[in-house]
Scaffold this motif. Sequence first.
Motif, mmCIF file in Angstrom:
data_model
loop_
_atom_site.group_PDB
_atom_site.id
_atom_site.type_symbol
_atom_site.label_atom_id
_atom_site.label_comp_id
_atom_site.label_asym_id
_atom_site.label_seq_id
_atom_site.Cartn_x
_atom_site.Cartn_y
_atom_site.Cartn_z
ATOM 1 N N ASP A 158 0.798 -1.229 0.000
ATOM 2 C CA ASP A 158 0.000 0.000 0.000
ATOM 3 C C ASP A 158 0.831 1.281 0.000
ATOM 4 O OD1 ASP A 158 0.980 -0.198 2.570
ATOM 5 O OD2 ASP A 158 -0.958 -0.658 3.473
ATOM 6 N N PHE A 159 1.967 1.283 -0.698
ATOM 7 C CA PHE A 159 2.622 2.555 -0.976
ATOM 8 C C PHE A 159 1.777 3.310 -1.998
ATOM 9 C CE2 PHE A 159 6.162 0.441 1.009
ATOM 10 C CZ PHE A 159 6.880 1.471 1.601
ATOM 11 N N LEU A 160 1.939 4.620 -2.010
ATOM 12 C CA LEU A 160 1.155 5.440 -2.931
ATOM 13 C C LEU A 160 1.899 5.593 -4.251
ATOM 14 C CD1 LEU A 160 -1.343 7.155 -3.434
ATOM 15 C CD2 LEU A 160 -0.159 9.099 -2.387
ATOM 16 N N GLY A 161 1.209 5.250 -5.350
ATOM 17 C CA GLY A 161 1.809 5.338 -6.673
ATOM 18 C C GLY A 161 1.184 6.427 -7.522
ATOM 19 N N GLU A 162 1.638 6.528 -8.745
ATOM 20 C CA GLU A 162 1.131 7.542 -9.673
ATOM 21 C C GLU A 162 -0.371 7.384 -9.864
ATOM 22 O OE1 GLU A 162 2.744 10.032 -10.873
ATOM 23 O OE2 GLU A 162 4.795 9.486 -10.309
ATOM 24 N N GLY A 163 -1.056 8.549 -9.948
ATOM 25 C CA GLY A 163 -2.489 8.547 -10.221
ATOM 26 C C GLY A 163 -3.352 8.109 -9.061
ATOM 27 N N GLY A 164 -2.769 7.967 -7.873
ATOM 28 C CA GLY A 164 -3.551 7.579 -6.709
ATOM 29 C C GLY A 164 -3.670 6.086 -6.498
ATOM 30 N N LYS A 165 -3.079 5.288 -7.392
ATOM 31 C CA LYS A 165 -3.133 3.834 -7.240
ATOM 32 C C LYS A 165 -2.152 3.355 -6.173
ATOM 33 C CE LYS A 165 -4.448 2.315 -11.916
ATOM 34 N NZ LYS A 165 -4.047 1.439 -13.046
ATOM 35 N N ASN A 166 -2.424 2.167 -5.665
ATOM 36 C CA ASN A 166 -1.472 1.536 -4.754
ATOM 37 C C ASN A 166 -0.241 1.075 -5.517
ATOM 38 O OD1 ASN A 166 -3.410 1.853 -2.781
ATOM 39 N ND2 ASN A 166 -3.262 -0.249 -2.050
ATOM 40 N N GLU A 446 -4.947 13.897 -2.241
ATOM 41 C CA GLU A 446 -6.116 14.321 -3.024
ATOM 42 C C GLU A 446 -6.246 13.472 -4.289
ATOM 43 O OE1 GLU A 446 -5.715 18.474 -3.727
ATOM 44 O OE2 GLU A 446 -6.295 19.052 -1.679
ATOM 45 N N GLN A 447 -5.098 13.168 -4.909
ATOM 46 C CA GLN A 447 -5.125 12.283 -6.082
ATOM 47 C C GLN A 447 -5.614 10.892 -5.690
ATOM 48 O OE1 GLN A 447 -1.339 12.184 -8.141
ATOM 49 N NE2 GLN A 447 -1.052 14.413 -7.956
ATOM 50 N N GLU A 448 -5.151 10.407 -4.562
ATOM 51 C CA GLU A 448 -5.578 9.089 -4.079
ATOM 52 C C GLU A 448 -7.086 9.064 -3.839
ATOM 53 O OE1 GLU A 448 -5.355 6.508 0.047
ATOM 54 O OE2 GLU A 448 -3.824 8.038 -0.318
ATOM 55 N N HIS A 449 -7.605 10.093 -3.160
ATOM 56 C CA HIS A 449 -9.030 10.142 -2.843
ATOM 57 C C HIS A 449 -9.860 10.204 -4.117
ATOM 58 C CE1 HIS A 449 -12.870 11.676 -1.249
ATOM 59 N NE2 HIS A 449 -12.489 11.149 -0.088
ATOM 60 N N ALA A 450 -9.438 11.034 -5.077
ATOM 61 C CA ALA A 450 -10.175 11.177 -6.339
ATOM 62 C C ALA A 450 -10.212 9.855 -7.105
ATOM 63 C CB ALA A 450 -9.533 12.270 -7.191
ATOM 64 N N PHE A 451 -9.093 9.140 -7.105
ATOM 65 C CA PHE A 451 -9.034 7.853 -7.808
ATOM 66 C C PHE A 451 -10.016 6.855 -7.204
ATOM 67 C CE2 PHE A 451 -7.289 3.519 -7.830
ATOM 68 C CZ PHE A 451 -7.266 3.263 -9.198
ATOM 69 N N HIS A 452 -10.038 6.752 -5.883
ATOM 70 C CA HIS A 452 -10.896 5.761 -5.228
ATOM 71 C C HIS A 452 -12.364 6.192 -5.231
ATOM 72 C CE1 HIS A 452 -7.872 2.910 -3.947
ATOM 73 N NE2 HIS A 452 -7.089 3.935 -3.661
ATOM 74 N N LYS A 453 -12.609 7.496 -5.220
ATOM 75 C CA LYS A 453 -13.990 7.959 -5.322
ATOM 76 C C LYS A 453 -14.554 7.645 -6.700
ATOM 77 C CE LYS A 453 -16.935 12.001 -4.608
ATOM 78 N NZ LYS A 453 -16.974 13.448 -4.235
ATOM 79 N N LYS A 454 -13.737 7.844 -7.724
ATOM 80 C CA LYS A 454 -14.158 7.537 -9.095
ATOM 81 C C LYS A 454 -14.441 6.053 -9.251
ATOM 82 C CE LYS A 454 -12.555 7.861 -13.896
ATOM 83 N NZ LYS A 454 -11.437 8.280 -14.787
ATOM 84 N N ASN A 455 -13.655 5.216 -8.583
ATOM 85 C CA ASN A 455 -13.824 3.770 -8.682
ATOM 86 C C ASN A 455 -14.753 3.206 -7.597
ATOM 87 O OD1 ASN A 455 -11.782 2.538 -10.825
ATOM 88 N ND2 ASN A 455 -10.773 4.276 -9.847
ATOM 89 N N GLU A 456 -15.416 4.130 -6.869
ATOM 90 C CA GLU A 456 -16.425 3.766 -5.874
ATOM 91 C C GLU A 456 -15.897 2.732 -4.866
ATOM 92 O OE1 GLU A 456 -19.822 2.523 -8.108
ATOM 93 O OE2 GLU A 456 -20.347 4.570 -8.688
ATOM 94 N N THR A 457 -14.712 3.014 -4.355
ATOM 95 C CA THR A 457 -14.118 2.140 -3.345
ATOM 96 C C THR A 457 -14.933 2.190 -2.055
ATOM 97 O OG1 THR A 457 -11.924 2.527 -4.272
ATOM 98 C CG2 THR A 457 -12.016 1.668 -2.020
ATOM 99 N N ASP A 458 -15.145 1.033 -1.439
ATOM 100 C CA ASP A 458 -15.902 0.964 -0.189
ATOM 101 C C ASP A 458 -15.115 1.588 0.961
ATOM 102 O OD1 ASP A 458 -17.939 -0.376 -1.490
ATOM 103 O OD2 ASP A 458 -17.168 -2.364 -0.957
ATOM 104 N N ASN A 459 -15.863 2.130 1.932
ATOM 105 C CA ASN A 459 -15.257 2.691 3.147
ATOM 106 C C ASN A 459 -14.162 3.708 2.838
ATOM 107 O OD1 ASN A 459 -16.857 1.061 4.879
ATOM 108 N ND2 ASN A 459 -15.450 -0.653 4.556
ATOM 109 N N LEU A 460 -14.463 4.610 1.933
ATOM 110 C CA LEU A 460 -13.493 5.644 1.560
ATOM 111 C C LEU A 460 -13.273 6.598 2.726
ATOM 112 C CD1 LEU A 460 -11.756 6.815 -0.711
ATOM 113 C CD2 LEU A 460 -13.751 8.130 -1.468
ATOM 114 N N TRP A 461 -12.039 6.979 2.941
ATOM 115 C CA TRP A 461 -11.721 7.876 4.050
ATOM 116 C C TRP A 461 -12.257 9.285 3.802
ATOM 117 C CZ3 TRP A 461 -8.316 11.755 2.405
ATOM 118 C CH2 TRP A 461 -7.522 11.464 1.282
ATOM 119 N N ASN A 462 -12.457 10.005 4.902
ATOM 120 C CA ASN A 462 -13.059 11.332 4.878
ATOM 121 C C ASN A 462 -12.034 12.360 4.407
ATOM 122 O OD1 ASN A 462 -14.325 13.796 5.429
ATOM 123 N ND2 ASN A 462 -15.292 13.025 7.296
#
Length: 649
Positions: A158-166, A446-462
């Motif tokens: 779970d390191f942070l990669g380009e575009g907000g991906k793991n 912010e990039q991480e949050h946007a990526f997971h929000k777009k992909n409708e990840t469950d239990n997204l952090w606030n």
Amino acid sequence: MILVRNSRYNFFVLFLFLFLLACNVHESPKQAVKIAFLSDVHFQDVYGEFSDSKYNGVVNPVNGKNATIRTMASQLKSTRLFNENYFAFLAALDDIAEKGIELVALPGDFSDDGQSLNVRGLKEILDEYTREYGMKFFITTGNHDPVRPFLKQGGKKDFLGEGGKNQPLFSDENLYTPGEMEHNVVVSKDMAEMGYKGILKLLGDFGLNPQADYLYWETPFTSYEYNDYQFNTAQSEAVYGKRFYNIPPVNFAIPDVSYLVEPQEGLWLLAIDANVYVPVEDTDSISTNPENYQGAGMGYNNVPSHKKHLIEWVKRIAKQAKELDKELIAFSHYPMVDFHNDASPEIEHLLGKGKLQTHRIPSEDIAEIFADAGVKIHFAGHLHVNDTGLRKTRNANMLVNVQVPSLAAYIPAYKLLTIHDSKKMEVETIVIDSVARFNEFFSLYEQEHAFHKKNETDNLWNKNVLLSENYFEFTQWHLKELVRLRFAKSDWNLPFGKELMELSGWDLLVLSQIEDAHDMESFKKYKEMESAREIKMISKAKETAALIAQAEDIQAEDFKNWNGEDLLLDFYKLRNADEMAFDDIGEERLKQYRLVSQQFLNKADKNSTDNIFMSQLHELAAILDKFMNGISSKHFTIDFERGEIVTVK
């Protein structure tokens, strides 16, 4: 002294000589010794470079640097921060330097899993502060330093990669297969979890090995005595191969890097390596295979059965310290005393065995063993909590266990010990609330949050976490999200927890006034009761609750401003920070918690109820009462002569 014939002159000279001699005999007291304790730093080199890979992290748009950081999602589900604590560590060291403190102890978990990438970065910082400010660092190992006694392949997904991906990073490509929302695995030997050998090689200069300016240094395995100490001999006996013991039942030889050091005249620092790597049941015959050992997280509970030599060594050291008039200060990674204000039995009974890390509570035998061995004061970490524990043994010995908070969790702080003399010591908790650059990675999150929000990840952090204005507020958010995303499910996912969340503070105060709870089938749903008898009973309870609140100068409406969710968050604030959380929670809210808790505790003798929910509320009240009324842990003095801990106002 030369005397001349003039008797008056001789008398004057003699008087002056005797006066100066008296001054030397009764010289002013020694200057107080100060030692800073920074535990559970969990250092990760966020700008570290790999020695064998071209990959060096994700580009931070704020400064153009490559950052090797973990995701915000991983931080908010962990009991520790991985990234921002890098800057908090620097802020703490700057604060220590500003105070002119030179002695700094790190009681374990100084690294995040002992990876060479992180340990190298830590060494660079310790070297820098040694050069610039003359600091002397003394470290001891925790369960996240040598994860196992010998090098173990590892990494994190779970390191942070380009575009907000793991971005998975591992020391072996076969350790992990990434999913569709992750980048390919980056492989580097720098992600392997070093054992003792690697840590000793990189960090030996910081207490683990003797240094030329130490007045004395030894281990449980050295052969020399204090009076015949020689630096060259100490060096030869400090080598890795001479610091092993046999662990039962397989009698494998594994390292122990405990040491005693005298960094300045009269002060002995006892660094206890309390890591105990118990062999697994299906062990093979290879002693250096890291898979043959369990983790060391249980600490002292395994010392009497698997690391007995430490007890005899500590006993000998304490006796010698007394004989030589040395002030002995012990530190290790693990607590020697209950760190829940002695509320652990109620916690286990309410939430279940092992919850809130109660499986790591040291047995009462541990405090007695080490107090009777001669340890008077001990600094520990491991739990990321602020606490003070006191035990007095049947042999009239006293042990004070000081829990050092983590800079990577709520409330971020370190402990400052001032030794006034052998009878009186002072302990302060120094909060690191203002940290430069703590928000340096927010644009990446912010990039991480946007990526997971777009992909409708469950239990997204606030995302409001990123609105934090300072480091203290950031750790508040860390705990709040940790409770929501993890603890509410792992610790409170039981009927009582769900029912508690639906109640307001006013509901709880009213419930505490119902006299005949044992006659109620639906006590927990008291607001739905419709019979005349039940309506009358509830009305009476409300009237009594209002009178009780009024007597304490509290408005009934104030209790309606909070609910079970608010109480749960404050429960963890108190558990983590003890009295350090009082200002954060606020005196008015604490006053209400105290009143509700006391009302339930007052009803204990009157209501011998079989109602499970009522019994559980009583247990919760007992825990909160202990959390809010423990031994001083913020700023206090220890009077060893009287056996007292006194709060400094």
